[in-house]
Scaffold this motif. Structure first.
Motif, PDB file in Angstrom:
ATOM      1  N   SER A  16      17.812  53.699 -46.830  1.00 46.68           N
ATOM      2  CA  SER A  16      17.206  54.907 -47.393  1.00 46.68           C
ATOM      3  C   SER A  16      18.090  56.136 -47.143  1.00 46.68           C
ATOM      4  CB  SER A  16      15.801  55.121 -46.821  1.00 46.68           C
ATOM      5  OG  SER A  16      15.854  55.290 -45.419  1.00 46.68           O
ATOM      6  N   PHE A  17      19.298  55.897 -46.610  1.00 44.48           N
ATOM      7  CA  PHE A  17      20.280  56.961 -46.350  1.00 44.48           C
ATOM      8  C   PHE A  17      19.708  58.056 -45.454  1.00 44.48           C
ATOM      9  CE2 PHE A  17      21.134  55.286 -50.693  1.00 44.48           C
ATOM     10  CZ  PHE A  17      22.230  54.507 -50.360  1.00 44.48           C
ATOM     11  N   ASP A  18      18.933  57.636 -44.453  1.00 42.73           N
ATOM     12  CA  ASP A  18      18.287  58.563 -43.526  1.00 42.73           C
ATOM     13  C   ASP A  18      19.082  58.589 -42.218  1.00 42.73           C
ATOM     14  OD1 ASP A  18      16.656  59.924 -41.726  1.00 42.73           O
ATOM     15  OD2 ASP A  18      14.804  59.038 -42.508  1.00 42.73           O
ATOM     16  N   SER A  19      19.994  59.543 -42.111  1.00 44.62           N
ATOM     17  CA  SER A  19      20.885  59.593 -40.951  1.00 44.62           C
ATOM     18  C   SER A  19      20.142  59.935 -39.656  1.00 44.62           C
ATOM     19  CB  SER A  19      22.028  60.583 -41.189  1.00 44.62           C
ATOM     20  OG  SER A  19      21.526  61.868 -41.437  1.00 44.62           O
ATOM     21  N   VAL A  20      19.057  60.696 -39.740  1.00 46.51           N
ATOM     22  CA  VAL A  20      18.277  61.032 -38.544  1.00 46.51           C
ATOM     23  C   VAL A  20      17.574  59.782 -38.017  1.00 46.51           C
ATOM     24  CG1 VAL A  20      16.341  62.388 -37.653  1.00 46.51           C
ATOM     25  CG2 VAL A  20      17.987  63.445 -39.212  1.00 46.51           C
ATOM     26  N   ALA A  21      16.910  59.049 -38.891  1.00 43.72           N
ATOM     27  CA  ALA A  21      16.231  57.814 -38.475  1.00 43.72           C
ATOM     28  C   ALA A  21      17.251  56.799 -37.957  1.00 43.72           C
ATOM     29  CB  ALA A  21      15.438  57.231 -39.640  1.00 43.72           C
ATOM     30  N   TYR A  22      18.428  56.740 -38.584  1.00 42.84           N
ATOM     31  CA  TYR A  22      19.493  55.835 -38.138  1.00 42.84           C
ATOM     32  C   TYR A  22      19.903  56.178 -36.714  1.00 42.84           C
ATOM     33  CZ  TYR A  22      23.788  53.016 -38.680  1.00 42.84           C
ATOM     34  OH  TYR A  22      24.788  52.077 -38.549  1.00 42.84           O
ATOM     35  N   ALA A  23      20.195  57.441 -36.456  1.00 43.09           N
ATOM     36  CA  ALA A  23      20.624  57.873 -35.126  1.00 43.09           C
ATOM     37  C   ALA A  23      19.535  57.653 -34.084  1.00 43.09           C
ATOM     38  CB  ALA A  23      21.039  59.341 -35.156  1.00 43.09           C
ATOM     39  N   ASN A  24      18.275  57.742 -34.490  1.00 40.59           N
ATOM     40  CA  ASN A  24      17.166  57.541 -33.556  1.00 40.59           C
ATOM     41  C   ASN A  24      17.021  56.089 -33.100  1.00 40.59           C
ATOM     42  OD1 ASN A  24      16.416  60.215 -33.310  1.00 40.59           O
ATOM     43  ND2 ASN A  24      14.988  60.124 -35.017  1.00 40.59           N
ATOM     44  N   CYS A  25      17.753  55.183 -33.697  1.00 42.66           N
ATOM     45  CA  CYS A  25      17.760  53.785 -33.257  1.00 42.66           C
ATOM     46  C   CYS A  25      18.659  53.595 -32.030  1.00 42.66           C
ATOM     47  CB  CYS A  25      18.253  52.871 -34.388  1.00 42.66           C
ATOM     48  SG  CYS A  25      17.133  52.825 -35.809  1.00 42.66           S
ATOM     49  N   GLU A  44      26.936  62.535 -32.539  1.00 37.55           N
ATOM     50  CA  GLU A  44      28.131  62.029 -33.236  1.00 37.55           C
ATOM     51  C   GLU A  44      27.781  60.875 -34.171  1.00 37.55           C
ATOM     52  OE1 GLU A  44      31.751  60.991 -31.184  1.00 37.55           O
ATOM     53  OE2 GLU A  44      31.668  62.822 -29.989  1.00 37.55           O
ATOM     54  N   ILE A  45      26.882  60.000 -33.724  1.00 34.28           N
ATOM     55  CA  ILE A  45      26.485  58.859 -34.557  1.00 34.28           C
ATOM     56  C   ILE A  45      25.795  59.360 -35.825  1.00 34.28           C
ATOM     57  CG2 ILE A  45      24.921  56.866 -34.671  1.00 34.28           C
ATOM     58  CD1 ILE A  45      25.650  56.428 -31.623  1.00 34.28           C
ATOM     59  N   GLN A  46      24.933  60.353 -35.693  1.00 33.98           N
ATOM     60  CA  GLN A  46      24.259  60.910 -36.867  1.00 33.98           C
ATOM     61  C   GLN A  46      25.263  61.544 -37.828  1.00 33.98           C
ATOM     62  OE1 GLN A  46      20.910  63.497 -36.146  1.00 33.98           O
ATOM     63  NE2 GLN A  46      21.034  64.356 -38.201  1.00 33.98           N
ATOM     64  N   GLN A  47      26.231  62.301 -37.293  1.00 33.76           N
ATOM     65  CA  GLN A  47      27.247  62.927 -38.143  1.00 33.76           C
ATOM     66  C   GLN A  47      28.096  61.865 -38.852  1.00 33.76           C
ATOM     67  OE1 GLN A  47      29.104  65.380 -35.177  1.00 33.76           O
ATOM     68  NE2 GLN A  47      27.655  67.052 -35.452  1.00 33.76           N
ATOM     69  N   TRP A  48      28.458  60.813 -38.126  1.00 27.16           N
ATOM     70  CA  TRP A  48      29.267  59.734 -38.702  1.00 27.16           C
ATOM     71  C   TRP A  48      28.525  59.038 -39.848  1.00 27.16           C
ATOM     72  CZ3 TRP A  48      27.393  54.654 -37.533  1.00 27.16           C
ATOM     73  CH2 TRP A  48      28.112  53.627 -38.140  1.00 27.16           C
ATOM     74  N   ILE A  49      27.263  58.659 -39.615  1.00 29.91           N
ATOM     75  CA  ILE A  49      26.542  57.908 -40.654  1.00 29.91           C
ATOM     76  C   ILE A  49      26.199  58.804 -41.836  1.00 29.91           C
ATOM     77  CG2 ILE A  49      24.158  58.119 -39.780  1.00 29.91           C
ATOM     78  CD1 ILE A  49      25.881  54.948 -41.240  1.00 29.91           C
ATOM     79  N   GLU A  50      25.956  60.093 -41.580  1.00 29.70           N
ATOM     80  CA  GLU A  50      25.688  61.024 -42.678  1.00 29.70           C
ATOM     81  C   GLU A  50      26.897  61.123 -43.609  1.00 29.70           C
ATOM     82  OE1 GLU A  50      24.669  65.663 -42.671  1.00 29.70           O
ATOM     83  OE2 GLU A  50      23.258  64.413 -41.533  1.00 29.70           O
ATOM     84  N   LYS A  51      28.080  61.243 -43.022  1.00 30.58           N
ATOM     85  CA  LYS A  51      29.318  61.314 -43.817  1.00 30.58           C
ATOM     86  C   LYS A  51      29.551  59.990 -44.558  1.00 30.58           C
ATOM     87  CE  LYS A  51      34.173  62.443 -43.497  1.00 30.58           C
ATOM     88  NZ  LYS A  51      35.351  61.923 -42.876  1.00 30.58           N
ATOM     89  N   ALA A  52      29.331  58.866 -43.860  1.00 28.39           N
ATOM     90  CA  ALA A  52      29.521  57.555 -44.484  1.00 28.39           C
ATOM     91  C   ALA A  52      28.531  57.348 -45.636  1.00 28.39           C
ATOM     92  CB  ALA A  52      29.363  56.449 -43.444  1.00 28.39           C
ATOM     93  N   ASN A  53      27.289  57.803 -45.457  1.00 28.13           N
ATOM     94  CA  ASN A  53      26.289  57.678 -46.516  1.00 28.13           C
ATOM     95  C   ASN A  53      26.702  58.462 -47.755  1.00 28.13           C
ATOM     96  OD1 ASN A  53      24.609  56.009 -45.036  1.00 28.13           O
ATOM     97  ND2 ASN A  53      23.260  57.670 -44.364  1.00 28.13           N
ATOM     98  N   GLU A  54      27.188  59.679 -47.546  1.00 31.50           N
ATOM     99  CA  GLU A  54      27.625  60.510 -48.674  1.00 31.50           C
ATOM    100  C   GLU A  54      28.791  59.865 -49.408  1.00 31.50           C
ATOM    101  OE1 GLU A  54      28.514  64.411 -47.147  1.00 31.50           O
ATOM    102  OE2 GLU A  54      26.442  64.707 -46.474  1.00 31.50           O
ATOM    103  N   GLU A  55      29.726  59.328 -48.631  1.00 27.12           N
ATOM    104  CA  GLU A  55      30.947  58.787 -49.218  1.00 27.12           C
ATOM    105  C   GLU A  55      30.749  57.408 -49.852  1.00 27.12           C
ATOM    106  OE1 GLU A  55      35.563  57.982 -47.840  1.00 27.12           O
ATOM    107  OE2 GLU A  55      34.221  59.130 -46.540  1.00 27.12           O
ATOM    108  N   TYR A  56      30.031  56.523 -49.175  1.00 20.75           N
ATOM    109  CA  TYR A  56      29.975  55.119 -49.600  1.00 20.75           C
ATOM    110  C   TYR A  56      28.653  54.681 -50.215  1.00 20.75           C
ATOM    111  CZ  TYR A  56      34.115  54.952 -46.630  1.00 20.75           C
ATOM    112  OH  TYR A  56      35.335  55.196 -46.053  1.00 20.75           O
TER     113      TYR A  56
END
Length: 105
Positions: A16-25, A44-56
Motif C-alpha cells: 500500500s506504499f505506506d512508509s510509516v506503517a512499514y517503518a513501524n514494523c 532512516e528506514i522510513q526515509q529509505w522505503i519512502e524514496k524506494a516507493n516513489e522510485e520503484y
C-alpha cells in the motif's frame, strides 16, 4: 503460508506504499541492508522505503517462508529493470518487531 504477524504487516505496508506503517514494523534500533547500503533506525528506514516507493512502486507477493532461518522469498514487481524478480528477505525478529533485514537477489 504461515507468516509472523510483523511480516504480514510489512508486506501489507509495502503493497500500500505506506512508509510509516512499514517503518513501524521495525524496532527503534533496527538495521536494513539493501542494495549495498545500510539504513539504521526507524527514521532512516522510513526515509529509505519512502524514496524506494516513489522510485520503484514495488509490490511484493510472498512465495515461500523458512521459519527456522527467518527467510521470506517474495516475488517483487514494480518500475525497475528485470521486474518481476524473486528476492530473499533475511529477517531477525525480536519481541514481535524486525531487528534486522537483509534483502538479497
Amino acid at each position: 503460508m504461515n507468516l509472523p504477524n510483523v511480516i504480514v504487516a510489512l508486506t501489507n505496508a509495502q503493497n500500500s506504499f505506506d512508509s510509516v506503517a512499514y517503518a513501524n514494523c521495525f524496532s527503534e534500533t533496527a538495521v536494513v541492508f539493501d542494495e549495498g547500503k545500510t539504513h539504521k533506525g526507524k527514521t532512516e528506514i522510513q526515509q529509505w522505503i519512502e524514496k524506494a516507493n516513489e522510485e520503484y512502486q514495488a509490490v511484493m507477493k510472498p512465495v515461500e517462508y523458512a521459519a527456522t532461518e527467518e527467510v521470506l522469498k517474495a516475488e517483487v514487481s514494480g518500475n525497475f529493470p528485470g521486474s518481476p524478480i524473486v528476492l530473499s528477505y533475511h529477517f531477525k525478529l525480536q519481541d514481535g518487531l524486525i531487528e534486522s533485514l537483509k534483502i538479497t537477489g
